[in-house]
Design a protein around this motif. Structure first.
Motif, PDB file in Angstrom:
ATOM      1  N   LYS A   1       0.850  -1.200   0.000  1.00  0.00           N
ATOM      2  CA  LYS A   1       0.000   0.000   0.000  1.00  0.00           C
ATOM      3  C   LYS A   1       0.884   1.247   0.000  1.00  0.00           C
ATOM      4  CE  LYS A   1      -3.861  -2.279   2.019  1.00  0.00           C
ATOM      5  NZ  LYS A   1      -5.132  -2.045   2.674  1.00  0.00           N
ATOM      6  N   LYS A   2       1.376   1.573  -1.176  1.00  0.00           N
ATOM      7  CA  LYS A   2       2.339   2.661  -1.298  1.00  0.00           C
ATOM      8  C   LYS A   2       1.702   4.030  -1.114  1.00  0.00           C
ATOM      9  CE  LYS A   2       6.439   3.800  -3.826  1.00  0.00           C
ATOM     10  NZ  LYS A   2       7.409   3.273  -4.765  1.00  0.00           N
ATOM     11  N   THR A   3       0.461   4.204  -1.543  1.00  0.00           N
ATOM     12  CA  THR A   3      -0.178   5.510  -1.371  1.00  0.00           C
ATOM     13  C   THR A   3      -0.420   5.821   0.103  1.00  0.00           C
ATOM     14  OG1 THR A   3      -2.333   4.481  -1.741  1.00  0.00           O
ATOM     15  CG2 THR A   3      -1.274   5.516  -3.628  1.00  0.00           C
ATOM     16  N   VAL A   4      -0.733   4.803   0.884  1.00  0.00           N
ATOM     17  CA  VAL A   4      -0.913   4.996   2.325  1.00  0.00           C
ATOM     18  C   VAL A   4       0.421   5.368   2.964  1.00  0.00           C
ATOM     19  CG1 VAL A   4      -1.556   3.857   4.481  1.00  0.00           C
ATOM     20  CG2 VAL A   4      -2.866   3.422   2.418  1.00  0.00           C
ATOM     21  N   ALA A   5       1.481   4.675   2.575  1.00  0.00           N
ATOM     22  CA  ALA A   5       2.813   4.968   3.113  1.00  0.00           C
ATOM     23  C   ALA A   5       3.274   6.361   2.704  1.00  0.00           C
ATOM     24  CB  ALA A   5       3.807   3.921   2.633  1.00  0.00           C
ATOM     25  N   ALA A   6       3.008   6.736   1.456  1.00  0.00           N
ATOM     26  CA  ALA A   6       3.396   8.069   0.993  1.00  0.00           C
ATOM     27  C   ALA A   6       2.633   9.143   1.760  1.00  0.00           C
ATOM     28  CB  ALA A   6       3.133   8.193  -0.505  1.00  0.00           C
ATOM     29  N   ARG A   7       1.370   8.913   2.036  1.00  0.00           N
ATOM     30  CA  ARG A   7       0.582   9.882   2.799  1.00  0.00           C
ATOM     31  C   ARG A   7       1.137  10.038   4.213  1.00  0.00           C
ATOM     32  NH1 ARG A   7      -4.630   7.753   3.293  1.00  0.00           N
ATOM     33  NH2 ARG A   7      -4.768   7.920   1.042  1.00  0.00           N
ATOM     34  N   ILE A   8       1.565   8.928   4.828  1.00  0.00           N
ATOM     35  CA  ILE A   8       2.143   8.986   6.174  1.00  0.00           C
ATOM     36  C   ILE A   8       3.419   9.820   6.166  1.00  0.00           C
ATOM     37  CG2 ILE A   8       3.305   7.593   7.938  1.00  0.00           C
ATOM     38  CD1 ILE A   8       1.274   5.352   7.256  1.00  0.00           C
ATOM     39  N   VAL A   9       4.314   9.533   5.232  1.00  0.00           N
ATOM     40  CA  VAL A   9       5.603  10.230   5.187  1.00  0.00           C
ATOM     41  C   VAL A   9       5.412  11.694   4.820  1.00  0.00           C
ATOM     42  CG1 VAL A   9       7.824  10.325   3.999  1.00  0.00           C
ATOM     43  CG2 VAL A   9       6.895   8.134   4.695  1.00  0.00           C
ATOM     44  N   TYR A  10       4.598  11.987   3.816  1.00  0.00           N
ATOM     45  CA  TYR A  10       4.411  13.369   3.380  1.00  0.00           C
ATOM     46  C   TYR A  10       3.723  14.204   4.457  1.00  0.00           C
ATOM     47  CZ  TYR A  10       5.644  11.781  -1.312  1.00  0.00           C
ATOM     48  OH  TYR A  10       6.288  11.262  -2.391  1.00  0.00           O
ATOM     49  N   THR A  11       2.776  13.618   5.182  1.00  0.00           N
ATOM     50  CA  THR A  11       2.113  14.351   6.255  1.00  0.00           C
ATOM     51  C   THR A  11       3.091  14.650   7.380  1.00  0.00           C
ATOM     52  OG1 THR A  11       0.071  13.175   5.701  1.00  0.00           O
ATOM     53  CG2 THR A  11       0.112  14.359   7.785  1.00  0.00           C
ATOM     54  N   ALA A  12       3.934  13.676   7.716  1.00  0.00           N
ATOM     55  CA  ALA A  12       4.935  13.908   8.761  1.00  0.00           C
ATOM     56  C   ALA A  12       5.915  15.002   8.346  1.00  0.00           C
ATOM     57  CB  ALA A  12       5.687  12.614   9.064  1.00  0.00           C
ATOM     58  N   LEU A  13       6.328  15.005   7.082  1.00  0.00           N
ATOM     59  CA  LEU A  13       7.248  16.033   6.609  1.00  0.00           C
ATOM     60  C   LEU A  13       6.562  17.394   6.514  1.00  0.00           C
ATOM     61  CD1 LEU A  13       9.285  14.116   3.891  1.00  0.00           C
ATOM     62  CD2 LEU A  13       9.991  14.739   6.195  1.00  0.00           C
ATOM     63  N   ALA A  14       5.268  17.412   6.184  1.00  0.00           N
ATOM     64  CA  ALA A  14       4.535  18.673   6.150  1.00  0.00           C
ATOM     65  C   ALA A  14       4.364  19.244   7.552  1.00  0.00           C
ATOM     66  CB  ALA A  14       3.173  18.472   5.491  1.00  0.00           C
ATOM     67  N   MET A  15       4.256  18.384   8.548  1.00  0.00           N
ATOM     68  CA  MET A  15       4.163  18.850   9.922  1.00  0.00           C
ATOM     69  C   MET A  15       5.487  19.453  10.397  1.00  0.00           C
ATOM     70  SD  MET A  15       1.930  15.732  11.531  1.00  0.00           S
ATOM     71  CE  MET A  15       2.130  16.194  13.236  1.00  0.00           C
ATOM     72  N   LEU A  16       6.601  18.994   9.831  1.00  0.00           N
ATOM     73  CA  LEU A  16       7.904  19.559  10.206  1.00  0.00           C
ATOM     74  C   LEU A  16       8.001  21.015   9.794  1.00  0.00           C
ATOM     75  CD1 LEU A  16      10.544  16.825   9.338  1.00  0.00           C
ATOM     76  CD2 LEU A  16      10.036  17.749  11.576  1.00  0.00           C
ATOM     77  N   SER A  17       7.641  21.298   8.554  1.00  0.00           N
ATOM     78  CA  SER A  17       7.725  22.664   8.036  1.00  0.00           C
ATOM     79  C   SER A  17       6.797  22.791   6.843  1.00  0.00           C
ATOM     80  CB  SER A  17       9.164  22.983   7.619  1.00  0.00           C
ATOM     81  OG  SER A  17       9.219  24.237   6.998  1.00  0.00           O
ATOM     82  N   GLN A  18       6.218  23.985   6.678  1.00  0.00           N
ATOM     83  CA  GLN A  18       5.357  24.210   5.521  1.00  0.00           C
ATOM     84  C   GLN A  18       6.167  24.337   4.238  1.00  0.00           C
ATOM     85  OE1 GLN A  18       2.116  23.910   5.675  1.00  0.00           O
ATOM     86  NE2 GLN A  18       2.292  23.548   7.865  1.00  0.00           N
ATOM     87  N   ASP A  19       7.425  24.772   4.374  1.00  0.00           N
ATOM     88  CA  ASP A  19       8.319  24.875   3.232  1.00  0.00           C
ATOM     89  C   ASP A  19       8.863  23.492   2.913  1.00  0.00           C
ATOM     90  OD1 ASP A  19       9.954  25.814   1.235  1.00  0.00           O
ATOM     91  OD2 ASP A  19      11.540  26.446   2.619  1.00  0.00           O
ATOM     92  N   ARG A  20       8.671  23.040   1.681  1.00  0.00           N
ATOM     93  CA  ARG A  20       9.030  21.678   1.299  1.00  0.00           C
ATOM     94  C   ARG A  20      10.541  21.443   1.389  1.00  0.00           C
ATOM     95  NH1 ARG A  20       6.509  20.015  -4.188  1.00  0.00           N
ATOM     96  NH2 ARG A  20       4.657  20.464  -3.009  1.00  0.00           N
ATOM     97  N   SER A  21      11.341  22.387   0.923  1.00  0.00           N
ATOM     98  CA  SER A  21      12.795  22.208   0.960  1.00  0.00           C
ATOM     99  C   SER A  21      13.308  22.231   2.396  1.00  0.00           C
ATOM    100  CB  SER A  21      13.490  23.275   0.117  1.00  0.00           C
ATOM    101  OG  SER A  21      13.240  24.558   0.658  1.00  0.00           O
ATOM    102  N   ARG A  22      12.691  23.039   3.241  1.00  0.00           N
ATOM    103  CA  ARG A  22      13.110  23.098   4.656  1.00  0.00           C
ATOM    104  C   ARG A  22      12.805  21.777   5.361  1.00  0.00           C
ATOM    105  NH1 ARG A  22      16.200  24.174   8.563  1.00  0.00           N
ATOM    106  NH2 ARG A  22      15.274  24.859  10.499  1.00  0.00           N
ATOM    107  N   SER A  23      11.654  21.183   5.093  1.00  0.00           N
ATOM    108  CA  SER A  23      11.322  19.912   5.745  1.00  0.00           C
ATOM    109  C   SER A  23      12.244  18.795   5.260  1.00  0.00           C
ATOM    110  CB  SER A  23       9.855  19.549   5.501  1.00  0.00           C
ATOM    111  OG  SER A  23       9.610  19.387   4.129  1.00  0.00           O
ATOM    112  N   TYR A  24      12.656  18.852   3.985  1.00  0.00           N
ATOM    113  CA  TYR A  24      13.608  17.862   3.477  1.00  0.00           C
ATOM    114  C   TYR A  24      14.969  18.031   4.150  1.00  0.00           C
ATOM    115  CZ  TYR A  24      16.704  15.418   0.254  1.00  0.00           C
ATOM    116  OH  TYR A  24      17.657  14.598  -0.280  1.00  0.00           O
ATOM    117  N   GLU A  25      15.401  19.275   4.357  1.00  0.00           N
ATOM    118  CA  GLU A  25      16.665  19.526   5.060  1.00  0.00           C
ATOM    119  C   GLU A  25      16.603  19.030   6.496  1.00  0.00           C
ATOM    120  OE1 GLU A  25      17.382  23.674   4.748  1.00  0.00           O
ATOM    121  OE2 GLU A  25      17.652  23.608   2.578  1.00  0.00           O
TER     122      GLU A  25
END
Length: 156
Positions: A35-59
């Motif tokens: 279930k890759k879409t479920v896993a992607a939603r988990i990871v992307y939501t966690a990274l979005a909670m880190l920072s609203q800026d996508r590059s900042r959350s990746y850093e």
């Protein structure tokens, strides 16, 4: 017997949102039962909670992974009928693999209700150099330091 040629490495799978191989591998690690879409939603939501800026959350994710990466590990080596635990350096790909694996397993051991909150809190703890993944790295380093007397018997 030695190999005739080196092992074939697969191309790193980068994700479509961040275009980063680390995020793609984290999504694949979190995935359960295909279930890759479920896993992607988990990871992307966690990274979005880190920072609203996508590059900042990746850093921030890379900084957390840097705090988790081990520099040495224990390898078991047989010499003369006895097994010795020999500390050895780790290559960069294995360091990243261990860091991602430890981040995922420590996050899923947490007590929070939702998986994305678990992953978010584990990344925050890794940024502050605490949490389950950093504790596991410290344990591996402690074992390597305790067995450094056998480091002379490494393979060259």
């Amino acid at each position: 017997m030695a190999r005739k040629c080196g092992a074939v490495r697969l191309r790193a799978c980068s994700d479509p949102l961040f275009d980063a191989p680390e995020v793609g591998r984290l999504v694949n690690l979190v995935m359960v039962s295909g279930k890759k879409t479920v896993a992607a939603r988990i990871v992307y939501t966690a990274l979005a909670m880190l920072s609203q800026d996508r590059s900042r959350s990746y850093e921030l994710l890379l900084q957390a992974l840097h705090n988790i990466k081990p520099s040495a590990e224990i390898r078991t080596r047989r010499m003369g009928g006895a097994s010795y635990r020999v500390p050895a350096e780790i290559c960069a790909k294995r360091r990243m693999s261990l860091a991602l694996r430890w981040l995922k397993s420590a996050a899923m051991r947490r007590r929070e209700r939702y998986a994305h909150v678990r992953l978010y809190n584990e990344i925050l703890d890794a940024l502050c150099r605490r949490g389950g993944a950093v504790r596991q790295r410290d344990e591996v380093h402690r074992l390597a330091h305790a067995n450094r007397a056998f480091s002379h018997s490494r393979r060259g």
